[in-house]
Write an enzyme that holds these catalytic residues in place. Structure first.
Site, PDB file in Angstrom:
ATOM      1  N   THR A  14      56.864  42.032  35.490  1.00  0.00           N
ATOM      2  CA  THR A  14      55.798  41.018  35.239  1.00  0.00           C
ATOM      3  C   THR A  14      54.376  41.842  34.943  1.00  0.00           C
ATOM      4  OG1 THR A  14      56.824  39.465  36.730  1.00  0.00           O
ATOM      5  CG2 THR A  14      54.528  39.472  36.418  1.00  0.00           C
ATOM      6  N   TYR A  33      41.870  34.986  32.681  1.00  0.00           N
ATOM      7  CA  TYR A  33      43.014  35.323  33.474  1.00  0.00           C
ATOM      8  C   TYR A  33      44.236  34.418  33.107  1.00  0.00           C
ATOM      9  CZ  TYR A  33      40.237  38.521  36.376  1.00  0.00           C
ATOM     10  OH  TYR A  33      39.316  39.297  36.901  1.00  0.00           O
ATOM     11  N   ASN A  36      53.979  33.164  31.851  1.00  0.00           N
ATOM     12  CA  ASN A  36      54.091  32.061  32.886  1.00  0.00           C
ATOM     13  C   ASN A  36      52.450  31.742  33.208  1.00  0.00           C
ATOM     14  OD1 ASN A  36      54.042  30.387  35.442  1.00  0.00           O
ATOM     15  ND2 ASN A  36      55.715  31.681  36.130  1.00  0.00           N
ATOM     16  N   ASN A  90      45.652  48.619  37.343  1.00  0.00           N
ATOM     17  CA  ASN A  90      45.959  49.151  35.793  1.00  0.00           C
ATOM     18  C   ASN A  90      46.212  50.641  35.794  1.00  0.00           C
ATOM     19  OD1 ASN A  90      45.543  49.886  33.270  1.00  0.00           O
ATOM     20  ND2 ASN A  90      43.698  48.749  32.816  1.00  0.00           N
ATOM     21  N   CYS A 144      41.388  46.127  30.742  1.00  0.00           N
ATOM     22  CA  CYS A 144      41.307  45.220  31.424  1.00  0.00           C
ATOM     23  C   CYS A 144      39.744  44.691  31.845  1.00  0.00           C
ATOM     24  CB  CYS A 144      41.803  45.624  32.792  1.00  0.00           C
ATOM     25  SG  CYS A 144      40.989  47.252  33.627  1.00  0.00           S
ATOM     26  N   HIS A 145      38.992  45.452  31.261  1.00  0.00           N
ATOM     27  CA  HIS A 145      37.563  44.929  31.446  1.00  0.00           C
ATOM     28  C   HIS A 145      37.310  43.575  30.377  1.00  0.00           C
ATOM     29  CE1 HIS A 145      37.381  47.517  27.810  1.00  0.00           C
ATOM     30  NE2 HIS A 145      36.448  46.852  27.387  1.00  0.00           N
ATOM     31  N   GLU A 192      30.660  46.581  23.660  1.00  0.00           N
ATOM     32  CA  GLU A 192      31.633  46.070  22.747  1.00  0.00           C
ATOM     33  C   GLU A 192      31.129  44.968  21.831  1.00  0.00           C
ATOM     34  OE1 GLU A 192      35.556  45.025  24.261  1.00  0.00           O
ATOM     35  OE2 GLU A 192      35.779  47.281  24.702  1.00  0.00           O
TER      36      GLU A 192
END
Length: 101
Positions: free
Chosen positions: A3, A22, A31, A45, A53-54, A82
């Site tokens: 997962t 999320y 899922n 992470n 992940c940010h 970014e």
């Protein structure tokens, strides 16, 4: 694939200058009920420089209050580098920055 590995693969697809929620990541990983699992996975992470992940925020565009890699200030700074736009209330402007795969 585990997962968490599925979640990490989904997060790797989020392009620079965009964010995903999320829930989006959960859906991409297979899922739509895994939103909380996404949070757990990102907190662990194994490769923050490779798995961005940010770029994951909540459905309101809020950054994580306990961002695992330096706190919410660090997450916001990474996103701003970014080109992510924040509104006056401190949330990401999802109208312009939400990734639509």
């Amino acid at each position: 694939m585990t997962t968490f590995e599925r979640i990490y693969e989904a997060v790797k697809q989020i392009p620079c200058g965009k964010v995903a929620t999320y829930g989006q990541v959960a859906l991409m990983a297979g899922n739509p009920r895994w939103s909380r699992v996404v949070g757990y996975a990102l907190h662990q992470n194994p490769a923050p420089g490779v798995i961005p992940c940010h770029r994951v925020v909540n459905r309101e565009g809020r950054v994580a209050p306990a961002f695992a890699f330096g706190g919410s200030g660090a997450q916001r700074a990474l996103l701003e580098q970014e080109g992510i736009v924040f509104k006056e209330d401190g949330t990401v402007d999802l109208a312009t920055c939400l990734w639509q795969p």
